[in-house]
Motif scaffolding. Structure first.
Motif, PDB file in Angstrom:
ATOM      1  N   TYR A 113       0.475  -1.334  -0.210  1.00 48.00           N
ATOM      2  CA  TYR A 113       0.046   0.063   0.035  1.00 48.00           C
ATOM      3  C   TYR A 113       0.992   1.033  -0.077  1.00 48.00           C
ATOM      4  N   VAL A 114       2.479   1.139   0.271  1.00 46.97           N
ATOM      5  CA  VAL A 114       2.871   2.969   0.671  1.00 46.97           C
ATOM      6  C   VAL A 114       3.554   2.575  -0.293  1.00 46.97           C
ATOM      7  N   CYS A 115       4.280   1.363  -0.642  1.00 44.81           N
ATOM      8  CA  CYS A 115       5.040   1.342  -2.101  1.00 44.81           C
ATOM      9  C   CYS A 115       5.254   2.602  -2.779  1.00 44.81           C
ATOM     10  N   PRO A 116       5.849   4.036  -3.259  1.00 49.52           N
ATOM     11  CA  PRO A 116       5.625   4.415  -3.959  1.00 49.52           C
ATOM     12  C   PRO A 116       6.160   3.772  -5.194  1.00 49.52           C
ATOM     13  N   SER A 117       6.895   3.311  -5.087  1.00 49.73           N
ATOM     14  CA  SER A 117       7.120   2.022  -6.647  1.00 49.73           C
ATOM     15  C   SER A 117       6.077   1.354  -7.242  1.00 49.73           C
ATOM     16  N   GLY A 118       4.421   1.319  -6.101  1.00 47.50           N
ATOM     17  CA  GLY A 118       3.954   0.488  -6.668  1.00 47.50           C
ATOM     18  C   GLY A 118       3.826  -1.123  -6.911  1.00 47.50           C
ATOM     19  N   ILE A 119       5.073  -0.904  -6.426  1.00 54.38           N
ATOM     20  CA  ILE A 119       5.995  -2.767  -6.014  1.00 54.38           C
ATOM     21  C   ILE A 119       4.208  -3.528  -5.703  1.00 54.38           C
ATOM     22  N   PRO A 120       3.992  -4.924  -6.514  1.00 53.31           N
ATOM     23  CA  PRO A 120       2.964  -5.445  -4.813  1.00 53.31           C
ATOM     24  C   PRO A 120       4.102  -6.251  -4.382  1.00 53.31           C
ATOM     25  N   LEU A 121       4.706  -5.810  -3.018  1.00 53.92           N
ATOM     26  CA  LEU A 121       4.661  -7.165  -2.447  1.00 53.92           C
ATOM     27  C   LEU A 121       4.552  -7.819  -2.090  1.00 53.92           C
ATOM     28  N   VAL A 122       3.640  -7.710  -1.641  1.00 54.05           N
ATOM     29  CA  VAL A 122       2.051  -9.231  -0.383  1.00 54.05           C
ATOM     30  C   VAL A 122       2.136 -10.237  -1.856  1.00 54.05           C
ATOM     31  N   HIS A 123       2.197  -9.548  -3.194  1.00 53.48           N
ATOM     32  CA  HIS A 123       2.086 -10.796  -3.649  1.00 53.48           C
ATOM     33  C   HIS A 123       3.138 -11.814  -4.375  1.00 53.48           C
ATOM     34  N   PHE A 124       4.466 -11.315  -3.633  1.00 52.45           N
ATOM     35  CA  PHE A 124       5.269 -11.988  -4.145  1.00 52.45           C
ATOM     36  C   PHE A 124       5.182 -12.811  -3.005  1.00 52.45           C
ATOM     37  N   PHE A 125       4.496 -12.264  -2.132  1.00 53.21           N
ATOM     38  CA  PHE A 125       5.097 -13.096  -0.588  1.00 53.21           C
ATOM     39  C   PHE A 125       4.051 -14.490  -0.350  1.00 53.21           C
ATOM     40  N   SER A 126       3.012 -13.987  -1.064  1.00 53.88           N
ATOM     41  CA  SER A 126       1.478 -15.122  -0.928  1.00 53.88           C
ATOM     42  C   SER A 126       2.011 -16.010  -1.986  1.00 53.88           C
ATOM     43  N   TYR A 127       2.581 -15.525  -3.240  1.00 58.08           N
ATOM     44  CA  TYR A 127       3.179 -16.723  -3.700  1.00 58.08           C
ATOM     45  C   TYR A 127       3.925 -17.527  -3.243  1.00 58.08           C
ATOM     46  N   ALA A 128       4.973 -16.793  -2.517  1.00 63.38           N
ATOM     47  CA  ALA A 128       6.392 -17.980  -1.465  1.00 63.38           C
ATOM     48  C   ALA A 128       5.479 -19.026  -0.936  1.00 63.38           C
ATOM     49  N   LYS A 129       4.596 -17.948   0.099  1.00 64.06           N
ATOM     50  CA  LYS A 129       3.944 -18.485   1.178  1.00 64.06           C
ATOM     51  C   LYS A 129       3.445 -20.096   0.246  1.00 64.06           C
ATOM     52  N   GLY A 130       2.133 -19.882  -0.736  1.00 66.64           N
ATOM     53  CA  GLY A 130       2.306 -21.085  -1.620  1.00 66.64           C
ATOM     54  C   GLY A 130       2.859 -21.777  -2.254  1.00 66.64           C
ATOM     55  N   GLU A 131       3.471 -21.742  -2.127  1.00 65.90           N
ATOM     56  CA  GLU A 131       5.282 -22.272  -2.908  1.00 65.90           C
ATOM     57  C   GLU A 131       5.831 -23.458  -2.064  1.00 65.90           C
ATOM     58  N   LEU A 132       5.606 -22.529  -0.474  1.00 63.15           N
ATOM     59  CA  LEU A 132       6.222 -23.544   0.421  1.00 63.15           C
ATOM     60  C   LEU A 132       5.319 -24.368   0.960  1.00 63.15           C
ATOM     61  N   ALA A 133       3.773 -24.194   1.159  1.00 65.67           N
ATOM     62  CA  ALA A 133       3.012 -24.850   1.169  1.00 65.67           C
ATOM     63  C   ALA A 133       2.741 -26.347  -0.150  1.00 65.67           C
ATOM     64  N   ALA A 134       3.454 -25.745  -1.004  1.00 65.11           N
ATOM     65  CA  ALA A 134       3.489 -27.078  -1.868  1.00 65.11           C
ATOM     66  C   ALA A 134       4.773 -27.777  -1.820  1.00 65.11           C
TER      67      ALA A 134
END
Ligand code: SF4
Ligand code: SF4
Length: 492
Positions: free
Chosen positions: A414-435
């Motif tokens: 939300y605060v990233c001025p560059s609009g980097i979807p940081l939380v999406h990286f973390f959701s993806y990584a958590k999904g990979e870890l779960a898999a």
């Protein structure tokens, strides 16, 4: 009672006014109700009815199984027309076992026994009745309440916190239920307090909900339940943040609130407990916020569980424009809906239809290392470093930086001025870890099965050899006996 300093957090635009000033309306019954047998964390319920069976509202249709589970009940009287897979309100959208009921409109209820004085019940009876009513955490976690109550009583929590934070933009269902049903909520809080034996009960409500604060203060005036205003910020509704704000106690990483003597429940859960204990009504409906720029008349509806999401939008006048995104829950921690045919479940706090202007963001720019994401993180993580590890496919590195502690609140994005979807990286990584964990568990199970089969084959071969040897020995003994008999006969 003072408030304690919080770490991180952001102040997204609230966008609550569209729905917060309209009273809760009951949603008429749809033609069909799709009641999933898994609406909670834990083992799914198993069907307790058959196709063709007539059910009453509140009747058990799915029995809980296992130690962490919750039963499910019919939201209306009618006929069970199917038991089988139906799309689930889950990011995967994959089908789950579902009981489909065609309501008959007769509003016939299944009668449960109600204690003359619920406060005279033993603590474990209160928990058992809440469990039998299918109550789960209505703040979104959907953890079976009875399990939480029993565990909290056993671990001796001293403080019950009731979460009226509701920090997600757009959502106002908790605000409305506190304004309109404060007396019932306070009764539910006192019952939960008795169930766990907590000495203190505190309700934390964000200070941008003055009407809810006033209603709750009036309802709690003659009780020992304390009502506290907390600063409106995101993610105040996260239970660890609420505990920190009210008590100054920090839940250890990977720990539970009970570890520090605290139980947290949501305001709507307290209302559901009152309904179950004082009226004999299982959890068969909930308040849902319907909002977003594409919705004609945003409001809060009391919705029978199992109602398709489309019926909620229809009841709010439909769409003003084609939604750019449909969201289940809030925009920060909710998830995108593929379509509106999925049903409302116990954990559904809101359904949003957002316009492109509400979600629009330019393509991400490179990181400028401004550290805004670090300051915003309520957990105290380093989002930019974690995202760099995930991008480099270094999941172990991301885990070492605290990936598993990330609550997916999206404050960093939300605060990233560059609009980097940081939380999406973390959701993806958590999904990979779960898999990876699932794959490892599967390999382990396969290896165990193979080892068991090999041991079984060895045992069978050994038993065969032993049997053959025994037969051979018996035959030799028989022949020796025959020879001895022949010799004896010849000698005679
Ligand atoms: S907020 Fe965005 S730009 Fe700033 S350090 Fe974090 S990732 Fe980089
Ligand atoms: S999404 Fe995770 S890393 Fe980002 S602010 Fe929330 S807890 Fe921190």
């Amino acid at each position: 009672m003072r408030l304690f300093k919080l770490r991180g957090g952001v102040h997204p635009e609230a966008r609550k006014a569209d729905s917060s000033e309209r009273p809760i309306r009951p949603l008429p019954l749809p033609q069909r109700l799709f009641v999933p047998l898994q609406q909670h964390i834990g083992a799914p319920a198993r069907p307790a009815v058959r196709v063709g069976e007539t059910v009453r509202a509140g009747q058990l249709v799915g029995a809980g199984q296992g130690s962490v589970t919750a039963p499910v009940h019919a939201p209306a009287s009618g006929i069970v027309v199917a038991i089988g897979d139906h799309p689930a309100p889950h990011p995967s959208g994959l089908p789950v076992a579902t009981v489909t009921i065609e309501p008959d409109g007769d509003d016939r209820w299944f009668e449960y026994e109600v204690a003359a004085d619920p406060f005279a019940l033993a603590p474990e009876d209160i928990a058992a009745r809440a469990g039998a009513a299918g109550i789960v955490g209505l703040g979104g976690a959907a953890f079976p309440s009875a399990v939480k109550l029993d565990a909290s009583r056993r671990s001796g929590v001293d403080t019950l916190i009731i979460n009226g934070g509701e920090c997600e933009p757009y959502l106002t269902c908790d605000d409305r239920i506190m304004r309109e049903r404060a007396a019932e909520i306070v009764t539910g809080i006192r019952l939960i307090q008795r169930a766990v034996g907590a000495r203190h009960a505190i309700v934390g409500i964000e200070d941008n909900k003055p009407e809810a604060l006033a209603a709750m203060r009036a309802a709690a005036a003659a009780t020992e339940v304390r009502i506290r205003a907390v600063p409106a910020m995101y993610p105040m509704g996260w239970e660890k943040q609420m505990i920190q704000a009210l008590l100054g106690r920090e839940v250890p990483a990977e720990g539970r609130s009970a570890d520090i003597g605290v139980l947290v429940h949501n305001v709507a859960t307290a209302w559901a407990v009152q309904q179950a204990l004082c009226r004999g009504r299982p959890l068969v409906s909930r308040i849902v916020t319907v909002s977003g720029g594409a919705v004609a008349q945003p409001c809060n509806l009391e919705v029978p569980i199992g109602t398709p999401v489309q019926a909620l939008f229809d009841a709010c006048g439909g769409f003003l424009s084609t939604p750019a995104r449909l969201v289940l829950g809030g925009p920060m921690m909710g998830h995108q809906l593929a379509h509106t045919g999925v049903p409302v479940v116990k954990g559904t706090s809101g359904v949003l239809a957002l316009t492109q202007a509400e979600i629009g963001r330019a393509a991400p720019a490179p990181c400028i290392r401004c550290s805004s994401c670090v300051r915003a993180c309520p957990v105290g993580l380093l989002p930019l470093e974690m995202a760099a590890r995930v991008r480099a496919d270094d999941l172990a590195g991301a885990v070492a930086l605290g990936l598993k502690d990330c609550i997916g609140c999206g404050s960093c994005s939300y605060v990233c001025p560059s609009g980097i979807p940081l939380v999406h990286f973390f959701s993806y990584a958590k999904g990979e870890l779960a898999a990876q964990a699932r794959s490892k568990a599967k390999q382990e199970a396969t290896r165990k099965l193979a080892a068991e089969r090999s041991a079984r084959m060895e045992r069978i071969a050994r038993e065969r050899e032993e049997a053959a040897a025994a037969r051979k020995a018996a035959k030799a003994a028989k022949e020796a006996a025959a020879r001895a008999a022949e010799q004896a006969e010849a000698t005679a």
